[in-house]
Enzyme design. Structure first.
Site, PDB file in Angstrom:
ATOM      1  CE1 TYR A   1      47.052  45.566  46.958  1.00  0.00           C
ATOM      2  CE2 TYR A   1      45.129  46.100  45.631  1.00  0.00           C
ATOM      3  CZ  TYR A   1      45.840  45.202  46.397  1.00  0.00           C
ATOM      4  OH  TYR A   1      45.351  43.930  46.584  1.00  0.00           O
TER       5      TYR A   1
ATOM      6  CE  LYS B   1      48.758  42.871  45.335  1.00  0.00           C
ATOM      7  NZ  LYS B   1      49.169  41.536  45.823  1.00  0.00           N
TER       8      LYS B   1
END
Length: 254
Positions: A155, A159
């Site tokens: 994640y 990002k």
């Protein structure tokens, strides 16, 4: 939610909009006078969101499907005839766990949803409307993209890539289209429930602002960044974290 910004006559696409941050963002746009085109994987949840929003249309599906993003853009153009704002909010935090245990296919999926999909949707909106008429794009990133966190490697890395994509697109699409990002800290959403839903612990009690974020906190930031009030801002990441980074900066060195 009421807004001081007038979006009358404008149209926004919001992904991941059946609940949480995405739904709050869509509600903020409608309250400010915009019409919205929303999407999410959960068809029933999306239908409830569209009914709640009022001046909105929805298309259920996953942003990982390139054809879905094309149809979403076509829906906005067919229904409203323009696309002034794109908010890339849909995301996945899977695979969760140490990267040495991560399935490469699940790792690839994180980048498909969190990085590739925002690029594809921005491309569609650019070709359909923004290239000739201008507009604004906001990518929803995360406060954690700038540091290492346990079990959220896929994640956070994806990002971080989205942050760079934001700056790259800001340079390429200027001056007609502004591209910025908003990076939330801990927000009370289903996606982050595993962090904040701990009866014996208040995870945000030691933040400078004394509470965790609510979806509406992020929605207000997105609304401002896409409004004319922020017309000289592009390529910027707006940190909305209740002071998380301030706290981290003042933690004692081991």
């Amino acid at each position: 939610m009421t807004s001081p910004y007038g979006f009358e006559g404008r149209v926004a696409i919001v992904t991941g909009a059946s609940r949480g941050i995405g739904l709050a963002v869509a509600e903020a746009f409608v309250a400010a006078g915009a019409r919205v085109c929303v999407t999410a994987r959960d068809a029933d949840g999306l239908a409830r969101a569209v009914a709640r929003l009022g001046d909105a249309v929805g298309l259920a599906g996953t942003v990982a499907d390139p054809a879905h993003l094309r149809r979403l853009t076509e829906l906005a153009m067919d229904e409203y005839g323009r696309i002034d704002v794109v908010v890339n909010n849909a995301a996945t935090n899977q695979p969760y766990g140490p990267l040495m245990d991560a399935d490469p296919d699940r790792w690839r999926e994180a980048f498909t949803v969190n990085v590739e999909a925002p690029l594809r949707l921005t491309q569609h909106a650019w070709r359909a409307w923004m290239r000739e008429h201008g507009g604004s794009v906001v990518n929803v990133c995360t406060e954690g993209a700038t540091h290492v966190g346990p079990r959220l490697g896929a994640y956070g890395t994806s990002k971080a890539a989205l942050l760079h994509l934001t700056q790259q697109l800001a340079g390429e699409l200027a001056p007609g289209v502004r591209v910025n990002s908003v990076s939330p800290g801990l927000v009370r959403t289903e996606m982050a429930r595993f962090v904040w839903d701990r009866p014996a612990q208040e995870p945000a009690a030691d933040l400078p602002l004394g509470r965790m974020g609510e979806p509406e906190d992020i929605a207000r930031a997105v609304l401002w960044l896409t409004s004319d009030e922020a017309q000289w801002i592009t390529g910027t990441d707006l940190l909305v974290d209740g002071g998380t980074r301030v706290r981290r900066a003042h933690e004692p060195t081991p």
